[in-house]
Design an enzyme around this catalytic site. Structure first.
Site, short mmCIF file in Angstrom:
data_model
loop_
_atom_site.label_atom_id
_atom_site.label_comp_id
_atom_site.label_asym_id
_atom_site.label_seq_id
_atom_site.Cartn_x
_atom_site.Cartn_y
_atom_site.Cartn_z
N HIS A 64 -40.93 -29.03 92.87
CA HIS A 64 -39.65 -28.29 92.95
C HIS A 64 -39.17 -28.11 94.40
O HIS A 64 -38.40 -27.20 94.71
CB HIS A 64 -39.75 -26.95 92.22
CG HIS A 64 -40.69 -25.94 92.85
ND1 HIS A 64 -41.34 -24.98 92.10
CD2 HIS A 64 -41.09 -25.73 94.13
CE1 HIS A 64 -42.07 -24.22 92.91
NE2 HIS A 64 -41.94 -24.65 94.14
N HIS A 107 -39.34 -17.50 94.71
CA HIS A 107 -39.86 -17.52 96.08
C HIS A 107 -39.21 -16.45 96.96
O HIS A 107 -39.24 -16.55 98.18
CB HIS A 107 -39.62 -18.88 96.73
CG HIS A 107 -40.26 -20.04 96.05
ND1 HIS A 107 -39.81 -20.57 94.86
CD2 HIS A 107 -41.32 -20.80 96.41
CE1 HIS A 107 -40.56 -21.61 94.53
NE2 HIS A 107 -41.48 -21.77 95.44
N HIS A 116 -50.05 -27.97 98.84
CA HIS A 116 -49.25 -27.76 100.05
C HIS A 116 -49.56 -26.42 100.68
O HIS A 116 -49.96 -25.47 100.00
CB HIS A 116 -47.76 -27.95 99.83
CG HIS A 116 -47.07 -27.08 98.81
ND1 HIS A 116 -47.48 -26.93 97.51
CD2 HIS A 116 -45.93 -26.32 98.91
CE1 HIS A 116 -46.63 -26.14 96.85
NE2 HIS A 116 -45.70 -25.75 97.68
N GLU A 153 -49.47 -22.97 92.92
CA GLU A 153 -48.34 -23.31 92.03
C GLU A 153 -48.79 -24.20 90.87
O GLU A 153 -48.09 -24.31 89.87
CB GLU A 153 -47.21 -23.98 92.82
CG GLU A 153 -46.43 -23.00 93.69
CD GLU A 153 -45.26 -23.61 94.44
OE1 GLU A 153 -44.48 -22.85 95.02
OE2 GLU A 153 -45.11 -24.85 94.46
C1 DHB Z 1 -41.81 -26.86 99.96
C2 DHB Z 1 -42.57 -26.79 98.80
C3 DHB Z 1 -42.42 -25.69 97.94
O1 DHB Z 1 -43.12 -25.52 96.79
C4 DHB Z 1 -41.50 -24.71 98.22
O2 DHB Z 1 -41.36 -23.70 97.35
C5 DHB Z 1 -40.74 -24.79 99.39
C6 DHB Z 1 -40.91 -25.87 100.26
C7 DHB Z 1 -41.96 -28.04 100.86
O3 DHB Z 1 -42.87 -28.85 100.70
O4 DHB Z 1 -41.15 -28.17 101.80
FE FE Z 2 -42.72 -23.62 95.79
#
Ligand code: DHB
Ligand code: FE
Length: 280
Positions: free
Chosen positions: A12, A59, A193, A240
């Site tokens: 997302h 978020h 991430h 997530e």
């Molecule tokens: C990114 C990934 C995410 O899940 C998010 O909520 C915001 C940014 C990213 O990889 O830039």
């Molecule tokens: Fe995210």
């Protein structure tokens, strides 16, 4: 009765929404990533779901760190998005399905899940980017939606086991609705991430591929991880993954994998796409 036609796990990342808004999808950085959604869109065209239950984490747009529900279910007749600072466009509002929402809320409460109910709810990139990826014509969303937020932002987070169980109860809740809705369940976010801190930029491709494999036939194996282990293995935003576990739980027993793609990196993330159908 309502039927669950399938489940989709998808990234997302806000940068995807920006690329779509700027029509950069054919550029070298993006081409293969977007190409992978083509067969999933074809499946949607064929299966024609009428409702999308979108499991994601807010978020900071609708909830902030001061008040963060663990599980929150939308029960509005429409949902708007707004720019959270990524520069994402404001899109046509998403149509809700309040009757089905309230049925799902009642059934989940009866199954001992304590929810926050949202009769107004702003939806952020966790909801909007997957909707746009799956139905790129943003002038006419062909499905009604039920947003479900699962906290992966403010600790303590629900355990992966709790989320798999929540998904199972969600599946039963949808299928006990007497209407003829055809429901697709989306689990959005991940995969590995970390957006800030000492390990910013951390991605764990082997672990992501392991999760994408195991979630098909052995989701309970992933449900054994603690949140702390997921942070260590997949970064601070790696939890997530639980949104995917809710989606998988909703499908119940055996499933068939119809499509699968992993692309790394997209923005800061190992980006996954998975389309599952219930085994006949
Ligand atoms: C990114 C990934 C995410 O899940 C998010 O909520 C915001 C940014 C990213 O990889 O830039
Ligand atoms: Fe995210």
């Amino acid at each position: 009765m309502a039927t669950i036609v399938g489940g989709i796990g998808t990234s997302h990342i806000p940068a995807i929404g920006i690329a779509m808004a700027k029509q950069q999808c054919d550029e070298p950085y993006w081409r293969d990533f977007f190409e992978a959604y083509r067969p999933v869109r074809a499946w949607l065209d064929e299966v024609r779901p009428t409702v999308a239950v979108v499991v994601y984490n807010d978020h900071g747009l609708n909830f902030f760190l001061d008040k963060m529900p663990t599980f929150a279910v939308g029960a509005a007749s429409q949902y708007r998005n707004a720019d959270e600072g990524w520069g994402l466009p404001t899109l046509r509002p998403f149509r809700g399905h309040p009757e089905l929402s309230w049925h799902v809320i009642e059934a989940l409460a009866a199954a001992n899940f304590d929810l926050t109910t949202c009769q107004e709810m702003l939806v952020d990139h966790g909801f909007v980017v997957p909707m746009q990826l799956l139905w790129p014509d943003t002038t006419s969303w062909p499905v009604r939606t039920i947003p479900i937020h699962v906290n992966t932002v403010q600790h303590p987070l629900p355990t992966p086991k709790r989320c798999l169980d929540f998904g199972e109860a969600l599946g039963h809740a949808i299928e006990s609705w007497p209407g003829d809705e055809r429901v697709v369940v989306l689990g959005t976010g991940g995969l590995s991430h970390q957006l800030d801190g000492r390990r910013a930029g951390f991605i764990n491709k082997p672990f992501d591929l392991f999760c994408m494999e195991k979630i098909v036939d052995e989701p309970e194996l992933l449900a054994r991880y603690t949140i702390r282990e997921l942070v260590r293995l997949a970064g601070t935003q790696g939890p997530e993954l639980v949104q995917w576990l809710v989606m998988r739980g909703a499908l119940g027993g055996a499933v068939r994998k119809l499509e699968s793609n992993y692309h790394v990196p997209i923005s800061n993330t190992g980006s996954g796409l998975l389309l599952l159908e219930r085994a006949a």
